[in-house]
Design a protein around this motif. Structure first.
Motif, PDB file in Angstrom:
ATOM      1  N   SER A 126       0.850  -1.195   0.000  1.00 51.51           N
ATOM      2  CA  SER A 126       0.000   0.000   0.000  1.00 51.51           C
ATOM      3  C   SER A 126       0.886   1.245   0.000  1.00 51.51           C
ATOM      4  CB  SER A 126      -0.908   0.009   1.233  1.00 51.51           C
ATOM      5  OG  SER A 126      -1.789   1.105   1.198  1.00 51.51           O
ATOM      6  N   PRO A 127       1.020   1.937  -1.127  1.00 54.70           N
ATOM      7  CA  PRO A 127       1.897   3.111  -1.191  1.00 54.70           C
ATOM      8  C   PRO A 127       1.324   4.271  -0.377  1.00 54.70           C
ATOM      9  CG  PRO A 127       0.654   2.891  -3.218  1.00 54.70           C
ATOM     10  CD  PRO A 127       0.367   1.658  -2.421  1.00 54.70           C
ATOM     11  N   HIS A 128       2.186   5.187  -0.048  1.00 53.14           N
ATOM     12  CA  HIS A 128       1.783   6.359   0.730  1.00 53.14           C
ATOM     13  C   HIS A 128       1.806   7.581  -0.171  1.00 53.14           C
ATOM     14  CE1 HIS A 128       6.182   6.706   0.804  1.00 53.14           C
ATOM     15  NE2 HIS A 128       6.171   5.467   1.253  1.00 53.14           N
ATOM     16  N   ARG A 129       0.770   8.361  -0.079  1.00 52.67           N
ATOM     17  CA  ARG A 129       0.674   9.572  -0.888  1.00 52.67           C
ATOM     18  C   ARG A 129       0.210  10.716   0.002  1.00 52.67           C
ATOM     19  NH1 ARG A 129      -1.579   5.503  -4.181  1.00 52.67           N
ATOM     20  NH2 ARG A 129      -0.381   5.089  -6.092  1.00 52.67           N
ATOM     21  N   ALA A 130       1.029  11.757   0.065  1.00 56.01           N
ATOM     22  CA  ALA A 130       0.697  12.946   0.859  1.00 56.01           C
ATOM     23  C   ALA A 130       0.372  12.574   2.307  1.00 56.01           C
ATOM     24  CB  ALA A 130      -0.461  13.708   0.227  1.00 56.01           C
ATOM     25  N   GLY A 131       1.154  11.643   2.847  1.00 60.58           N
ATOM     26  CA  GLY A 131       0.958  11.262   4.238  1.00 60.58           C
ATOM     27  C   GLY A 131      -0.199  10.327   4.481  1.00 60.58           C
ATOM     28  N   MET A 132      -0.771   9.780   3.417  1.00 56.06           N
ATOM     29  CA  MET A 132      -1.928   8.895   3.567  1.00 56.06           C
ATOM     30  C   MET A 132      -1.632   7.546   2.919  1.00 56.06           C
ATOM     31  SD  MET A 132      -5.018  11.590   2.741  1.00 56.06           S
ATOM     32  CE  MET A 132      -6.267  10.370   3.193  1.00 56.06           C
ATOM     33  N   THR A 133      -2.211   6.509   3.492  1.00 56.69           N
ATOM     34  CA  THR A 133      -2.080   5.175   2.922  1.00 56.69           C
ATOM     35  C   THR A 133      -3.329   4.376   3.256  1.00 56.69           C
ATOM     36  OG1 THR A 133      -0.667   3.212   2.776  1.00 56.69           O
ATOM     37  CG2 THR A 133      -0.940   4.180   4.956  1.00 56.69           C
ATOM     38  N   LEU A 134      -3.729   3.505   2.348  1.00 54.25           N
ATOM     39  CA  LEU A 134      -4.875   2.635   2.590  1.00 54.25           C
ATOM     40  C   LEU A 134      -4.425   1.398   3.347  1.00 54.25           C
ATOM     41  CD1 LEU A 134      -6.652   2.726  -0.903  1.00 54.25           C
ATOM     42  CD2 LEU A 134      -7.316   3.971   1.168  1.00 54.25           C
ATOM     43  N   THR A 135      -5.297   0.893   4.184  1.00 55.33           N
ATOM     44  CA  THR A 135      -5.033  -0.339   4.917  1.00 55.33           C
ATOM     45  C   THR A 135      -6.127  -1.333   4.577  1.00 55.33           C
ATOM     46  OG1 THR A 135      -3.936   0.845   6.722  1.00 55.33           O
ATOM     47  CG2 THR A 135      -4.768  -1.362   7.202  1.00 55.33           C
TER      48      THR A 135
ATOM     49  N   PRO B 227      -1.943  -4.886 -10.629  1.00 55.41           N
ATOM     50  CA  PRO B 227      -0.828  -3.930 -10.548  1.00 55.41           C
ATOM     51  C   PRO B 227      -1.208  -2.577  -9.950  1.00 55.41           C
ATOM     52  CG  PRO B 227      -0.760  -5.086 -12.636  1.00 55.41           C
ATOM     53  CD  PRO B 227      -2.066  -5.457 -11.989  1.00 55.41           C
ATOM     54  N   LYS B 228      -2.491  -2.256  -9.908  1.00 53.22           N
ATOM     55  CA  LYS B 228      -2.925  -1.012  -9.288  1.00 53.22           C
ATOM     56  C   LYS B 228      -3.152  -1.149  -7.780  1.00 53.22           C
ATOM     57  CE  LYS B 228      -5.107   0.816 -13.485  1.00 53.22           C
ATOM     58  NZ  LYS B 228      -6.368   1.345 -14.083  1.00 53.22           N
ATOM     59  N   GLY B 229      -2.832  -2.325  -7.256  1.00 54.21           N
ATOM     60  CA  GLY B 229      -2.985  -2.538  -5.827  1.00 54.21           C
ATOM     61  C   GLY B 229      -4.399  -2.810  -5.380  1.00 54.21           C
ATOM     62  N   ARG B 230      -5.240  -3.245  -6.294  1.00 51.42           N
ATOM     63  CA  ARG B 230      -6.640  -3.496  -5.957  1.00 51.42           C
ATOM     64  C   ARG B 230      -6.908  -4.988  -5.868  1.00 51.42           C
ATOM     65  NH1 ARG B 230      -9.141   0.807 -10.356  1.00 51.42           N
ATOM     66  NH2 ARG B 230      -8.417   2.719  -9.304  1.00 51.42           N
ATOM     67  N   PRO B 231      -7.685  -5.413  -4.877  1.00 58.30           N
ATOM     68  CA  PRO B 231      -8.025  -6.832  -4.775  1.00 58.30           C
ATOM     69  C   PRO B 231      -9.057  -7.214  -5.826  1.00 58.30           C
ATOM     70  CG  PRO B 231      -9.139  -5.582  -3.060  1.00 58.30           C
ATOM     71  CD  PRO B 231      -8.232  -4.620  -3.762  1.00 58.30           C
ATOM     72  N   THR B 232      -8.864  -8.355  -6.462  1.00 54.77           N
ATOM     73  CA  THR B 232      -9.799  -8.865  -7.460  1.00 54.77           C
ATOM     74  C   THR B 232     -10.045 -10.340  -7.171  1.00 54.77           C
ATOM     75  OG1 THR B 232      -8.199  -9.643  -9.091  1.00 54.77           O
ATOM     76  CG2 THR B 232      -8.741  -7.292  -9.135  1.00 54.77           C
ATOM     77  N   LEU B 233     -10.999 -10.900  -7.849  1.00 56.68           N
ATOM     78  CA  LEU B 233     -11.295 -12.315  -7.677  1.00 56.68           C
ATOM     79  C   LEU B 233     -10.672 -13.182  -8.760  1.00 56.68           C
ATOM     80  CD1 LEU B 233     -15.050 -12.181  -6.587  1.00 56.68           C
ATOM     81  CD2 LEU B 233     -13.037 -12.510  -5.142  1.00 56.68           C
ATOM     82  N   THR B 234     -10.342 -12.594  -9.902  1.00 55.76           N
ATOM     83  CA  THR B 234      -9.877 -13.408 -11.028  1.00 55.76           C
ATOM     84  C   THR B 234      -8.553 -12.949 -11.620  1.00 55.76           C
ATOM     85  OG1 THR B 234     -11.205 -12.067 -12.555  1.00 55.76           O
ATOM     86  CG2 THR B 234     -12.219 -14.073 -11.682  1.00 55.76           C
ATOM     87  N   GLU B 235      -8.251 -11.657 -11.583  1.00 58.90           N
ATOM     88  CA  GLU B 235      -7.057 -11.142 -12.235  1.00 58.90           C
ATOM     89  C   GLU B 235      -6.055 -10.641 -11.199  1.00 58.90           C
ATOM     90  OE1 GLU B 235      -8.325  -8.140 -14.901  1.00 58.90           O
ATOM     91  OE2 GLU B 235      -9.369  -9.510 -16.253  1.00 58.90           O
ATOM     92  N   GLY B 236      -4.780 -10.758 -11.543  1.00 60.91           N
ATOM     93  CA  GLY B 236      -3.754 -10.294 -10.634  1.00 60.91           C
ATOM     94  C   GLY B 236      -2.953 -11.445 -10.067  1.00 60.91           C
ATOM     95  N   LEU B 237      -2.159 -11.156  -9.048  1.00 63.65           N
ATOM     96  CA  LEU B 237      -1.254 -12.147  -8.476  1.00 63.65           C
ATOM     97  C   LEU B 237      -1.747 -12.643  -7.121  1.00 63.65           C
ATOM     98  CD1 LEU B 237       2.222 -10.526  -9.249  1.00 63.65           C
ATOM     99  CD2 LEU B 237       1.197 -12.509 -10.358  1.00 63.65           C
ATOM    100  N   PRO B 238      -1.592 -13.955  -6.868  1.00 65.46           N
ATOM    101  CA  PRO B 238      -1.891 -14.492  -5.536  1.00 65.46           C
ATOM    102  C   PRO B 238      -0.623 -14.469  -4.681  1.00 65.46           C
ATOM    103  CG  PRO B 238      -1.489 -16.301  -7.031  1.00 65.46           C
ATOM    104  CD  PRO B 238      -1.299 -15.029  -7.839  1.00 65.46           C
ATOM    105  N   TYR B 239      -0.788 -14.290  -3.408  1.00 62.48           N
ATOM    106  CA  TYR B 239       0.327 -14.322  -2.464  1.00 62.48           C
ATOM    107  C   TYR B 239      -0.072 -15.177  -1.274  1.00 62.48           C
ATOM    108  CZ  TYR B 239       1.664 -10.099  -5.095  1.00 62.48           C
ATOM    109  OH  TYR B 239       1.972  -9.202  -6.084  1.00 62.48           O
TER     110      TYR B 239
END
Length: 530
Positions: free
Chosen positions: A166-175, A186-198
């Motif tokens: 979660s990047p920080h922008r202007a002193g703010m960050t999402l949790t 790649p935009k840091g958003r959770p999805t159900l089908t696309e993106g990377l699993p960890y």
């Protein structure tokens, strides 16, 4: 927990689990992230590994089928990437699938006595990696990036491959919460089908070289388990100096202090190499090679996190140096921290390889220790994260209760279970989940009920868990755990242990098994035949 399996002539298994209760009652566990979401790897060739695991299973109420034993007899320092993939990672992933736990496992964690460093250079013989991105990973980093390992992708040795960050922008960050059902784009958003699993990953402890003793590991795991939901006081400290170990991160210290204040947690910026005579430390971010924690006069509160930017914090080898070696992660844990991280190979002063100062912000907002660390590291492959991944001191867990079943009850036919939960005024329960013997079976809305057909279950002992997840971005969980005896048939099997045998340090345990059948009986410890 001991299980016994009674073999039928048709090779079907009639399973019963008998537990020596010793006064144990229903649990309302306050565990961050959830023990049902943990898959714990234990080195069955190591007494220390099994000892630490046994304590952790008991402290966190890890379901027996979420424990997997691997007889690792290789090096406890380093392992080749291909060997790690074939002998440790792949067997664990296959076992998760075989046990039908794939949709619920968020954490793949290790007891002690596994290799803490994974060397991938020989897996990419034709590749020339830049000096600042060597193909050497920590055990926990390689596990978190498991899809890169299984796909043999060189991109795991990068600075921006963690989309959960979660990047920080202007002193703010999402949790955000980490859950197995999410992939991350790649935009840091959770999805159900696309993106990377960890898979969130930590080592509970390391006894090798500059690691901790088993007694120390058990002590800090016990302390961490008691910190959950405690809303601790104390202070988060940011230590600033003018060296290359501080400058990559210290410009963000004031913003992190401000974000912590909004979360109701006091934080301070101090100058120097480390803290001196601070008695209420809930977290520290610093940058220095030699911290001298033992001489600092500081006291870490239960649940505290330690974070130091230095080259060898995660290197547990006892090296022959002219002067003292750099402070390892084990020092934070030795003096009471619940978690700490360090790199296992020279990282250079690259901020993406280390937790951002907002590590403590994610933690203070209610995340588990593992969620807080991995949300704050853009490129985590070199970071060895050690400690209790479930520790969640600032979580506001729902208080769960159930109607329709009680702890130690005998049940038969269909059982209707009505869940309910108390939450703080600004939160509500999003859904409830029913787990039987550690496996998730059903989900329902707060206004609904569970219907459990016990005729589909083997007669005998079973553990029930009802887990509530709140409607916040943190997805905080609370749970009720109870034990029941299913009785739909006539056959019975019983296991008993004389209480006089249950003494500290005992070497052997004699169990007595009585059965209404003549079939062979198998005794299990967790899912391991003993």
């Amino acid at each position: 927990m001991i299980s016994i399996l009674l073999n039928r002539p048709s090779r079907r298994l009639f399973a019963l689990t008998i537990v020596v209760l010793l006064g144990r009652g229903p649990e309302s566990c306050l565990a961050g992230g959830g023990p049902e979401n943990v898959f714990l790897l234990v080195n069955s060739a190591s007494r220390d590994s099994m000892t630490v695991a046994n304590h952790y299973v008991d402290l966190r109420k890890i379901p027996p089928q979420n424990v997997f034993y691997i007889p690792w007899k290789g090096s406890l320092a380093a392992v080749r990437g291909s060997t790690f993939q074939k002998k440790i990672l792949q067997p664990a992933l296959e076992e998760i699938s075989q046990r039908k736990l794939g949709g619920q496992i968020d954490y793949l964690i290790y007891s002690c006595d596994f290799p803490w460093r994974v060397a991938f250079a020989k897996d990419f013989p034709e590749e020339k990696f830049p000096r600042h991105l060597p193909p050497t990973s920590s055990l926990t980093g390689a596990t978190y990036l498991w899809s890169f390992v299984m796909g043999k992708r060189k991109e795991m040795f990068g600075l921006a491959n963690n989309f959960y960050y979660s990047p920080h922008r202007a002193g703010m960050t999402l949790t955000r919460a980490f859950r197995a059902r999410h992939r991350w784009n790649p935009k840091g958003r959770p999805t159900l089908t696309e993106g990377l699993p960890y898979l969130l990953s930590t080592m509970l402890g390391a006894t090798y070289g500059r690691g901790n003793s088993v007694e120390e590991i058990v002590r800090y795991l016990e302390s961490a388990s008691k910190a959950d939901g405690s809303k601790p006081g104390g202070v988060v400290y940011y230590v600033k100096n003018n060296t290359a170990r501080s400058t990559p991160r210290h410009d963000l210290f004031p913003q992190a202090v401000g974000a912590l204040a909004q979360a109701g947690v006091h934080a301070e910026i101090v100058s120097g190499q480390f803290l001196k005579n601070k008695g209420q430390v809930m977290g520290v971010t610093c940058g220095a090679p030699h911290l001298k924690i033992a001489q600092s006069g500081c006291l870490f509160k239960p649940g505290a996190l330690g974070d130091n930017l230095t080259s060898a914090g995660g290197i547990l080898l006892i090296r022959k140096l002219k002067g003292p070696d750099q402070t390892p992660v084990s020092e934070f844990l030795r003096f009471g921290a619940a978690g700490a991280s360090g790199t296992v190979v020279e990282p250079f002063a690259i901020p993406q390889k280390f937790p951002s100062p907002f590590l403590h912000v994610h933690y203070a907002r209610g995340c588990s220790m593992a969620e807080a660390f991995y949300q704050s590291i853009a490129g985590p492959y070199q970071q060895l994260i050690v400690g209790d991944p479930l520790c969640q001191p600032w979580a506001d867990q729902p208080e769960v209760s159930v109607e329709g079943v009680r702890h130690t009850a005998r049940v038969s036919k269909t059982v209707t279970i009505t869940p309910s939960a108390k939450t703080s005024k600004d939160k509500a329960v999003a859904y409830f989940e029913l787990f039987v013997d550690g496996q998730r079976l059903q989900r329902c809305k707060p206004s609904d009920k569970f219907s459990l057909d016990t005729t589909s279950m083997a007669d005998g002992f079973h553990e029930l868990r009802v887990v509530a997840t709140d409607n916040t971005a943190i997805e905080t969980q609370g749970r009720w755990i109870g034990e029941v005896i299913v009785k739909n048939g006539l056959d019975a099997v019983q296991l008993s242990v004389a209480e006089t045998q249950l003494t500290k340090g005992m070497e052997f345990l004699t169990v007595n098994v009585a059965s209404s059948r003549k079939d062979a009986v198998t005794v299990l410890h967790n899912d391991r035949e003993v």
